[in-house]
Motif scaffolding. Structure first.
Motif, PDB file in Angstrom:
ATOM      1  N   CYS A  71      -1.840  -4.023   2.290  1.00 55.92           N
ATOM      2  CA  CYS A  71      -2.363  -5.096   1.445  1.00 55.92           C
ATOM      3  C   CYS A  71      -3.287  -6.019   2.231  1.00 55.92           C
ATOM      4  O   CYS A  71      -4.361  -6.396   1.757  1.00 55.92           O
ATOM      5  CB  CYS A  71      -1.224  -5.894   0.820  1.00 55.92           C
ATOM      6  SG  CYS A  71      -0.292  -4.961  -0.400  1.00 55.92           S
ATOM      7  N   LYS A  72      -2.870  -6.362   3.443  1.00 51.34           N
ATOM      8  CA  LYS A  72      -3.673  -7.260   4.277  1.00 51.34           C
ATOM      9  C   LYS A  72      -5.008  -6.622   4.653  1.00 51.34           C
ATOM     10  O   LYS A  72      -6.059  -7.240   4.530  1.00 51.34           O
ATOM     11  CB  LYS A  72      -2.896  -7.631   5.542  1.00 51.34           C
ATOM     12  CG  LYS A  72      -3.571  -8.698   6.381  1.00 51.34           C
ATOM     13  CD  LYS A  72      -2.824  -8.959   7.673  1.00 51.34           C
ATOM     14  CE  LYS A  72      -1.641  -9.860   7.407  1.00 51.34           C
ATOM     15  NZ  LYS A  72      -0.978 -10.286   8.659  1.00 51.34           N
ATOM     16  N   GLU A  73      -4.967  -5.365   5.095  1.00 51.26           N
ATOM     17  CA  GLU A  73      -6.198  -4.656   5.465  1.00 51.26           C
ATOM     18  C   GLU A  73      -7.116  -4.474   4.255  1.00 51.26           C
ATOM     19  O   GLU A  73      -8.324  -4.660   4.353  1.00 51.26           O
ATOM     20  CB  GLU A  73      -5.878  -3.287   6.070  1.00 51.26           C
ATOM     21  CG  GLU A  73      -5.282  -3.335   7.436  1.00 51.26           C
ATOM     22  CD  GLU A  73      -6.306  -3.499   8.541  1.00 51.26           C
ATOM     23  OE1 GLU A  73      -7.408  -2.937   8.443  1.00 51.26           O
ATOM     24  OE2 GLU A  73      -5.980  -4.188   9.511  1.00 51.26           O
ATOM     25  N   GLY A  74      -6.535  -4.088   3.127  1.00 51.85           N
ATOM     26  CA  GLY A  74      -7.332  -3.909   1.914  1.00 51.85           C
ATOM     27  C   GLY A  74      -7.995  -5.196   1.485  1.00 51.85           C
ATOM     28  O   GLY A  74      -9.177  -5.217   1.129  1.00 51.85           O
ATOM     29  N   ALA A  75      -7.254  -6.298   1.536  1.00 50.84           N
ATOM     30  CA  ALA A  75      -7.827  -7.590   1.152  1.00 50.84           C
ATOM     31  C   ALA A  75      -8.919  -8.015   2.123  1.00 50.84           C
ATOM     32  O   ALA A  75      -9.975  -8.519   1.707  1.00 50.84           O
ATOM     33  CB  ALA A  75      -6.730  -8.648   1.089  1.00 50.84           C
ATOM     34  N   TYR A  76      -8.707  -7.803   3.416  1.00 50.97           N
ATOM     35  CA  TYR A  76      -9.707  -8.201   4.408  1.00 50.97           C
ATOM     36  C   TYR A  76     -10.980  -7.370   4.249  1.00 50.97           C
ATOM     37  O   TYR A  76     -12.075  -7.918   4.149  1.00 50.97           O
ATOM     38  CB  TYR A  76      -9.148  -8.056   5.828  1.00 50.97           C
ATOM     39  CG  TYR A  76     -10.154  -8.434   6.890  1.00 50.97           C
ATOM     40  CD1 TYR A  76     -10.424  -9.775   7.156  1.00 50.97           C
ATOM     41  CD2 TYR A  76     -10.844  -7.463   7.600  1.00 50.97           C
ATOM     42  CE1 TYR A  76     -11.359 -10.133   8.113  1.00 50.97           C
ATOM     43  CE2 TYR A  76     -11.784  -7.809   8.557  1.00 50.97           C
ATOM     44  CZ  TYR A  76     -12.033  -9.148   8.808  1.00 50.97           C
ATOM     45  OH  TYR A  76     -12.966  -9.498   9.741  1.00 50.97           O
TER      46      TYR A  76
END
Length: 146
Positions: A71-76
Motif C-alpha cells: 500500500c505504501k509503495e503503491g501510494a508513493y
C-alpha cells in the motif's frame, strides 16, 4: 562480410481504466496514479514474496507487513506519477505545444516537489529536480523512437 542480427520488440499488457473526473487534467492525473501505483504495489508484492520464499516461513505478521508495504509503495509511486502527469499536461497547456520540453519541465518540477516534501536540503532538491527532468526527457525520447 556477412552480418547477422536480431530485431524484435517487447510489449507489455495494455490496461485501460477510465475514470472520468470531468476535467482532462484530473482524468490524466488519476489515471497516472492508478496505473503506476499498481506497478509500485506489484513491485513490493514480488519483493515480499521473494523474501518470504527465501526465509521459508510465513506468518500473519509477515503478511500484514507485506500488505502495508504494498500500500505504501503503491501510494508513493502513484503520487509521484500523478504529479508528473499533471505537471506535463499543465506544461503542454501553458506552452500550447506537446514536445519533449514538457516532459523535461514536468519531470524537473515533480522531482523538486517530491524532494521538497521529504527534505529541506536545497542542494538535494535541485539535484532531484535535475534527475526528474533527465529521466522524464529520456523516457519521452525513448517513447518517440517507437
Amino acid at each position: 562480410m556477412p552480418r547477422t542480427g536480431f530485431k524484435g520488440s517487447l510489449t507489455g499488457p495494455r490496461v485501460d481504466v477510465m475514470v472520468d473526473m470531468g476535467n482532462p487534467f484530473l482524468n490524466l492525473t488519476v489515471d497516472g496514479f492508478l496505473k503506476i501505483g499498481t506497478v509500485g504495489a506489484a513491485k513490493a508484492a514480488v519483493e515480499e514474496t521473494y523474501n518470504i520464499a527465501k526465509t521459508g516461513s510465513i506468518s500473519q505478521h509477515k503478511l500484514e507487513h507485506s500488505l502495508k508495504k504494498m500500500c505504501k509503495e503503491g501510494a508513493y509511486w502513484g503520487t509521484v506519477a500523478g504529479v508528473y502527469v499533471g505537471m506535463e499536461y499543465g506544461m503542454a497547456r501553458v506552452r500550447g505545444t506537446r514536445d519533449w520540453k514538457n516532459a523535461m519541465l514536468g519531470g524537473a518540477l515533480t522531482g523538486a516537489l517530491v524532494s521538497a516534501a521529504s527534505n529541506s536540503n536545497r542542494d538535494k532538491i535541485v539535484m532531484d529536480a535535475i534527475a526528474g527532468g533527465a529521466i522524464a526527457t529520456a523516457a519521452e525520447i525513448l517513447n518517440s523512437l517507437s
